[in-house]
Design a protein around this motif. Sequence first.
Motif, PDB file in Angstrom:
ATOM      1  N   ARG A  23      40.759  32.428  32.798  1.00 17.35           N
ATOM      2  CA  ARG A  23      42.190  32.174  32.923  1.00 17.35           C
ATOM      3  C   ARG A  23      42.465  30.947  33.784  1.00 17.35           C
ATOM      4  NH1 ARG A  23      45.797  36.352  32.193  1.00 17.35           N
ATOM      5  NH2 ARG A  23      44.372  37.876  33.092  1.00 17.35           N
ATOM      6  N   SER A  53      36.187  34.102  29.036  1.00 22.00           N
ATOM      7  CA  SER A  53      36.535  35.465  29.456  1.00 22.00           C
ATOM      8  C   SER A  53      37.553  36.002  28.463  1.00 22.00           C
ATOM      9  CB  SER A  53      37.140  35.463  30.847  1.00 22.00           C
ATOM     10  OG  SER A  53      38.457  34.949  30.783  1.00 22.00           O
ATOM     11  N   THR A  62      33.000  43.724  25.684  1.00 19.84           N
ATOM     12  CA  THR A  62      33.370  43.809  24.285  1.00 19.84           C
ATOM     13  C   THR A  62      33.176  42.466  23.586  1.00 19.84           C
ATOM     14  OG1 THR A  62      35.598  43.557  25.102  1.00 19.84           O
ATOM     15  CG2 THR A  62      34.955  45.731  24.411  1.00 19.84           C
ATOM     16  N   SER A  95      37.312  35.485  37.331  1.00 21.38           N
ATOM     17  CA  SER A  95      37.340  36.276  38.566  1.00 21.38           C
ATOM     18  C   SER A  95      36.126  37.183  38.716  1.00 21.38           C
ATOM     19  CB  SER A  95      38.625  37.110  38.624  1.00 21.38           C
ATOM     20  OG  SER A  95      38.644  38.033  37.557  1.00 21.38           O
ATOM     21  N   GLN A 154      34.093  44.145  33.356  1.00 21.07           N
ATOM     22  CA  GLN A 154      33.826  43.999  31.916  1.00 21.07           C
ATOM     23  C   GLN A 154      33.243  42.628  31.601  1.00 21.07           C
ATOM     24  OE1 GLN A 154      36.874  44.840  33.135  1.00 21.07           O
ATOM     25  NE2 GLN A 154      37.512  46.780  32.223  1.00 21.07           N
TER      26      GLN A 154
HETATM   27  C1  FAD Z   1      38.320  47.725  27.177  1.00 19.88           C
HETATM   28  C2  FAD Z   1      38.241  46.398  27.899  1.00 19.88           C
HETATM   29  C3  FAD Z   1      37.264  45.491  27.522  1.00 19.88           C
HETATM   30  C4  FAD Z   1      37.150  44.258  28.154  1.00 19.88           C
HETATM   31  N1  FAD Z   1      36.164  43.394  27.750  1.00 19.88           N
HETATM   32  C5  FAD Z   1      36.057  42.199  28.354  1.00 19.88           C
HETATM   33  C6  FAD Z   1      35.038  41.263  27.975  1.00 19.88           C
HETATM   34  O1  FAD Z   1      34.246  41.518  27.048  1.00 19.88           O
HETATM   35  N2  FAD Z   1      34.967  40.079  28.621  1.00 19.88           N
HETATM   36  C7  FAD Z   1      35.828  39.739  29.629  1.00 19.88           C
HETATM   37  O2  FAD Z   1      35.696  38.637  30.171  1.00 19.88           O
HETATM   38  N3  FAD Z   1      36.791  40.584  29.999  1.00 19.88           N
HETATM   39  C8  FAD Z   1      36.941  41.794  29.389  1.00 19.88           C
HETATM   40  N4  FAD Z   1      37.961  42.619  29.770  1.00 19.88           N
HETATM   41  C9  FAD Z   1      39.017  42.085  30.669  1.00 19.88           C
HETATM   42  C10 FAD Z   1      38.660  42.064  32.124  1.00 19.88           C
HETATM   43  O3  FAD Z   1      39.024  43.312  32.689  1.00 19.88           O
HETATM   44  C11 FAD Z   1      39.454  40.952  32.845  1.00 19.88           C
HETATM   45  O4  FAD Z   1      40.840  41.144  32.619  1.00 19.88           O
HETATM   46  C12 FAD Z   1      39.083  39.529  32.412  1.00 19.88           C
HETATM   47  O5  FAD Z   1      37.681  39.360  32.434  1.00 19.88           O
HETATM   48  C13 FAD Z   1      39.751  38.530  33.329  1.00 19.88           C
HETATM   49  O6  FAD Z   1      39.475  37.221  32.908  1.00 19.88           O
HETATM   50  P1  FAD Z   1      39.440  36.017  33.924  1.00 19.88           P
HETATM   51  O7  FAD Z   1      38.411  36.261  34.953  1.00 19.88           O
HETATM   52  O8  FAD Z   1      39.348  34.767  33.128  1.00 19.88           O
HETATM   53  O9  FAD Z   1      40.921  36.062  34.526  1.00 19.88           O
HETATM   54  P2  FAD Z   1      41.442  36.428  35.985  1.00 19.88           P
HETATM   55  O10 FAD Z   1      40.946  37.732  36.422  1.00 19.88           O
HETATM   56  O11 FAD Z   1      42.913  36.194  35.952  1.00 19.88           O
HETATM   57  O12 FAD Z   1      40.738  35.362  36.885  1.00 19.88           O
HETATM   58  C14 FAD Z   1      41.052  34.005  36.861  1.00 19.88           C
HETATM   59  C15 FAD Z   1      40.296  33.361  38.000  1.00 19.88           C
HETATM   60  O13 FAD Z   1      40.453  31.959  37.936  1.00 19.88           O
HETATM   61  C16 FAD Z   1      40.597  31.442  39.253  1.00 19.88           C
HETATM   62  N5  FAD Z   1      41.300  30.176  39.126  1.00 19.88           N
HETATM   63  C17 FAD Z   1      42.590  29.963  38.741  1.00 19.88           C
HETATM   64  N6  FAD Z   1      42.858  28.643  38.695  1.00 19.88           N
HETATM   65  C18 FAD Z   1      41.731  28.000  39.059  1.00 19.88           C
HETATM   66  C19 FAD Z   1      41.381  26.625  39.215  1.00 19.88           C
HETATM   67  N7  FAD Z   1      42.254  25.626  38.952  1.00 19.88           N
HETATM   68  N8  FAD Z   1      40.134  26.324  39.637  1.00 19.88           N
HETATM   69  C20 FAD Z   1      39.246  27.316  39.905  1.00 19.88           C
HETATM   70  N9  FAD Z   1      39.519  28.621  39.764  1.00 19.88           N
HETATM   71  C21 FAD Z   1      40.740  28.967  39.338  1.00 19.88           C
HETATM   72  C22 FAD Z   1      41.327  32.512  40.004  1.00 19.88           C
HETATM   73  O14 FAD Z   1      41.047  32.414  41.391  1.00 19.88           O
HETATM   74  C23 FAD Z   1      40.777  33.788  39.389  1.00 19.88           C
HETATM   75  O15 FAD Z   1      39.657  34.276  40.131  1.00 19.88           O
HETATM   76  C24 FAD Z   1      38.065  43.892  29.169  1.00 19.88           C
HETATM   77  C25 FAD Z   1      39.041  44.802  29.567  1.00 19.88           C
HETATM   78  C26 FAD Z   1      39.139  46.040  28.952  1.00 19.88           C
HETATM   79  C27 FAD Z   1      40.207  46.996  29.405  1.00 19.88           C
END
Ligand code: FAD
Lengths: 317, 260
Positions: free
Chosen positions: A205, A230, A248, A263, A267
């Motif tokens: 994200r 992610s 998944t 983050s 998962q």
């Molecule tokens: C049934 C189920 C299955 C799932 N399966 C998967 C799966 O297969 N894979 C998966 O990934 N997730 C899965 N998820 C989702 C998982 O729970 C998280 O919601 C997801 O991984 C979050 O993605 P993220 O880390 O990109 O986003 P976030 O948790 O929002 O993290 C974003 C990170 O980016 C950092 N950031 C923001 N801007 C910047 C910047 N400019 N420079 C540096 N850092 C920055 C923030 O500090 C934060 O740590 C699943 C969830 C469920 C319920």
Amino acid sequence: MAEILVLVDHVDGSVKKTALELLTLARSLGEPSAVFVGGGIDSAAATLAEYGAVNIYVADDAALTGHVVAPKAELLAQLVAEKSPAAVLITSSAEGKEIAGRLAVKAGSGVITDAVAVSADLVATQSIFGGSTIVQSKVTTGTPVITVRPNSTAPEAAPAAGARSDVSVALSPVATAAKIVDRVEEAKGARPELSEAAVVVSGGRGVGGPEGFEVIEKLADSLGAAVGASRAATDAGWYPHQYQVGQTGKTVSPQLYIANGISGAIQHRAGMQTSKTIIVVNKDPEAPIFELADYGVVGDLFEVVPQLTDEIGKRKA
Amino acid sequence: MKIVVCVKQVPDTWSEKKLDPTTKTLDRDSVDGVMNELDEYAVEEALKIAEATSGEVTVLSMGPAQSTETIRKALSMGADAGIHILDDGLAGSDAIATSLAISKVLEGRGADLIIFGSESTDARMSVIPAMVAERLGVAQLTFANKVEAPGDGSVKIHRLTDYGYDVVEASTPAVISVVEKINEPRYPSFKGIMAAKKKPVETITLADAGIEAATVGLGAAWSEVAEFAAAPARAAGTIVTDEGNGGVKIADYLSEQKFI
Ligand SMILES: Cc1cc2nc3c(=O)[nH]c(=O)nc-3n(C[C@H](O)[C@H](O)[C@H](O)COP(=O)(O)OP(=O)(O)OC[C@H]3O[C@@H](n4cnc5c(N)ncnc54)[C@H](O)[C@@H]3O)c2cc1C
Ligand SMILES: Cc1cc2nc3c(=O)[nH]c(=O)nc-3n(C[C@H](O)[C@H](O)[C@H](O)COP(=O)(O)OP(=O)(O)OC[C@H]3O[C@@H](n4cnc5c(N)ncnc54)[C@H](O)[C@@H]3O)c2cc1C
């Protein structure tokens, strides 16, 4: 020596690295026989022989590839009955595991999935609970059916005869019950395949939008890496779903994994935790992904990542 | 349409999962159980299809006594009835035995669709749906991120693949497994939770299902865990704060490790 059947992953005869890994592994267990399903054997045969296939069983029939999973399991069950191999090795992909499951039921065999190693006496090593526990397990009934994770063995050539024979199988009506009526390919560049890649560069994200992935792709290309994402990024439509890493999505175990703006939700970790070296770029020092990092930078990925890409370019030049 | 959804109770995603040193199977007593996350999507899809086709949804789970919590959760989301395969003889079952027990109980119930999650979060084998399809001799429509089941005996899905997706068609009865992209599972409403308490849950033992005790459980497993150990802990890494040279620092590390 006992025969080991290896189901070959390929795309129209272009053999995937996972197949070469399985052939290499099979040589340490017995005599490898490659099972090749679909078209393109003329371009594949030489490679299979080079990596140690003593026999190549070819089943080129549209019905085998035009239906979901079941026909391949029927073909393998027939070969197991005819050849009495010591084991069957299949890649631990979503489809590979399903083939293994059906084959095990048909052949009356135990099945082990997601092995990361298999020893000469057919004891499989599994890394479970997100890599926190290492298990040694063994099939005790029937012909062991084992699926092996990509990147578990380094492919090594060891030329063998590669004797070709055609195999035909009379498919049951059940095997053709689920018909593939269309295959839809979604954008795919020249990068290595995610689950096989030695280096994976991922964005989450924090990448902020589809344009942000250009920064990720540039870093990936500087390292000859695959791109991962992610779920937050795939759900938002910033990157296609087949690049999702995690519970998944794909499970990857590359030599190097670089997580940018991710983050580290449980998962996500489930899909990348067993990577050999993990690098993290995240602006939040509290992000749980740092717990996995061999090297981490707390900072803005839009500054750190392009600088890294430039630096790699300079050092490689 | 008659729909059965198979749900598994698993340790809470965040809990630390352990193997029991004696049985070498998952220690399910020391952790909180929840419905396998992906199975919530399976329940949601079943409810949506049932709503559109005036169908009924039965939720099925095999597992120890506390699995009733997971069955109740599905009932409170809106499923009509539950089946709980409960027998101490099932403890320690491998995938072969699990798929056998589920299939035996499904036989003769006339389900048009049997819907699964595509993977459990504890064992993560992703094989049970395919194995049940094999045993029942019905079409396998797995890894679906889209399902069309209008109730006329046809069913069509988008099956996720490495390159994109396959469009797959079959006739009912069929086994489906779903990925999390397919829908957004509903939360049980207060009314739903109250109603769930009155919904019927049938408990089935091995004897009831006509399953020979010698074919399931730990003793009958066709694969066994010989030994296990904690993985060596990851050595704590080096974390630095970017002072304008973060990229260069990573490049230094990559050079040291011979990646560049
Ligand atoms: C049934 C189920 C299955 C799932 N399966 C998967 C799966 O297969 N894979 C998966 O990934 N997730 C899965 N998820 C989702 C998982 O729970 C998280 O919601 C997801 O991984 C979050 O993605 P993220 O880390 O990109 O986003 P976030 O948790 O929002 O993290 C974003 C990170 O980016 C950092 N950031 C923001 N801007 C910047 C910047 N400019 N420079 C540096 N850092 C920055 C923030 O500090 C934060 O740590 C699943 C969830 C469920 C319920
Ligand atoms: C860490 C670990 C490793 C294991 N390795 C092996 C192995 O290599 N070989 C082997 O044969 N067994 C193994 N087992 C045992 C195996 O997990 C169980 O037999 C299990 O029931 C089937 O596997 P799964 O949970 O991975 O199911 P999956 O195939 O991942 O589950 C897919 C779907 O099937 C349905 N489902 C699964 N279980 C149930 C249930 N009990 N009741 C209702 N629906 C259900 C759910 O819809 C679920 O979403 C292992 C168990 C653990 C804990």
